[in-house]
Design a protein around this motif. Structure first.
Motif, PDB file in Angstrom:
ATOM      1  N   TYR A 171       0.824  -1.208   0.000  1.00 19.09           N
ATOM      2  CA  TYR A 171       0.000   0.000   0.000  1.00 19.09           C
ATOM      3  C   TYR A 171       0.864   1.266   0.000  1.00 19.09           C
ATOM      4  CZ  TYR A 171      -4.145   2.795   0.748  1.00 19.09           C
ATOM      5  OH  TYR A 171      -5.158   3.698   0.588  1.00 19.09           O
ATOM      6  N   LEU A 172       1.926   1.263   0.777  1.00 17.78           N
ATOM      7  CA  LEU A 172       2.830   2.413   0.775  1.00 17.78           C
ATOM      8  C   LEU A 172       3.489   2.589  -0.589  1.00 17.78           C
ATOM      9  CD1 LEU A 172       4.428   2.107   4.339  1.00 17.78           C
ATOM     10  CD2 LEU A 172       2.679   3.737   3.557  1.00 17.78           C
ATOM     11  N   ASP A 173       3.756   1.492  -1.289  1.00 16.62           N
ATOM     12  CA  ASP A 173       4.279   1.574  -2.659  1.00 16.62           C
ATOM     13  C   ASP A 173       3.266   2.242  -3.592  1.00 16.62           C
ATOM     14  OD1 ASP A 173       6.682   0.405  -1.973  1.00 16.62           O
ATOM     15  OD2 ASP A 173       6.224  -1.554  -2.877  1.00 16.62           O
ATOM     16  N   PHE A 174       1.976   1.890  -3.446  1.00 17.72           N
ATOM     17  CA  PHE A 174       0.929   2.540  -4.244  1.00 17.72           C
ATOM     18  C   PHE A 174       0.923   4.047  -3.997  1.00 17.72           C
ATOM     19  CE2 PHE A 174      -1.514  -1.555  -4.630  1.00 17.72           C
ATOM     20  CZ  PHE A 174      -1.610  -1.554  -6.014  1.00 17.72           C
ATOM     21  N   LEU A 175       0.939   4.431  -2.739  1.00 18.36           N
ATOM     22  CA  LEU A 175       0.900   5.855  -2.394  1.00 18.36           C
ATOM     23  C   LEU A 175       2.110   6.592  -2.958  1.00 18.36           C
ATOM     24  CD1 LEU A 175      -0.378   5.655   1.294  1.00 18.36           C
ATOM     25  CD2 LEU A 175      -1.701   6.190  -0.770  1.00 18.36           C
ATOM     26  N   SER A 176       3.261   5.955  -2.905  1.00 22.12           N
ATOM     27  CA  SER A 176       4.488   6.550  -3.443  1.00 22.12           C
ATOM     28  C   SER A 176       4.407   6.654  -4.968  1.00 22.12           C
ATOM     29  CB  SER A 176       5.691   5.706  -3.026  1.00 22.12           C
ATOM     30  OG  SER A 176       6.855   6.199  -3.614  1.00 22.12           O
TER      31      SER A 176
END
Length: 192
Positions: A171-176
């Motif tokens: 999820y943090l990869d998506f946000l980034s």
């Protein structure tokens, strides 16, 4: 007399011999109605959204024995709302849904309906011995048509993908990737 001439994506409106009692306000309203009415009949769109939901709490409650049934049920919800289900899959603690949306759809409407109805379905079927609920938060990420095959493959391979990456990392990869500013306290409750 008013003549409307559609030409190459635009319309030409020709006014001749108008009676003196047509005010500019009336004609302006007529033009707006004419233009938007004409454009609405030829509305074309491609809106593809990947939704990510997480199970409330820190438990992995979506069991392999009933996950296919809940995915079919959610697919029915999406289709009954007039949207197109392109892919659905997930893990015991979250799911990914890729939908093709109509332009008149407000994204929060299908999200709310999917969460509400699937919660009720899971409880009614007594799939989980625990109080199943989705977290109130969700992620929504848009894609172009040319990316659909890749996104569908990504969603289909969730089980394999998560052998090497946690939900939080994903999820943090998506946000980034989407350059979305966020505060940690407003993200999902992460499973440990």
């Amino acid at each position: 007399m008013i003549e409307v001439r559609p030409q190459r994506g635009r319309i030409i409106v020709v006014f001749t011999h108008l009676p003196f009692f047509y005010s500019s306000e009336i004609m302006g309203t007529f033009l707006i109605t004419l233009i938007f009415g004409y454009m609405a009949s030829g509305t074309f769109s491609q809106i593809y959204i990947q939704l990510v939901f997480a199970v409330k709490g820190r438990q992995s409650l979506i069991h392999a024995s009933w996950e296919e049934e809940i995915y079919k049920y959610i697919t029915g919800i999406v289709q009954n709302k007039g949207q197109k289900m392109l892919a659905i899959n997930g893990m015991p603690n979250h799911i990914h849904i890729l939908i093709g949306m109509k332009p008149n759809c407000n994204l929060s409407d299908p999200v709310r309906e999917i969460k509400k109805a699937s919660n009720a379905f899971i409880k009614e079927k007594q799939f989980s011995p625990y109080n199943f609920q989705w977290q109130s938060r969700y992620g929504a990420f848009s894609y172009s048509h040319s990316a659909l095959d890749q996104v569908i493959k990504y969603i289909s391979n969730q089980k394999e993908h998560h052998k090497s990456k946690t939900f939080k990392e994903e999820y943090l990869d998506f946000l980034s990737k989407y350059v979305i500013d966020f505060k940690e306290e407003y993200l999902f409750e992460w499973p440990e």
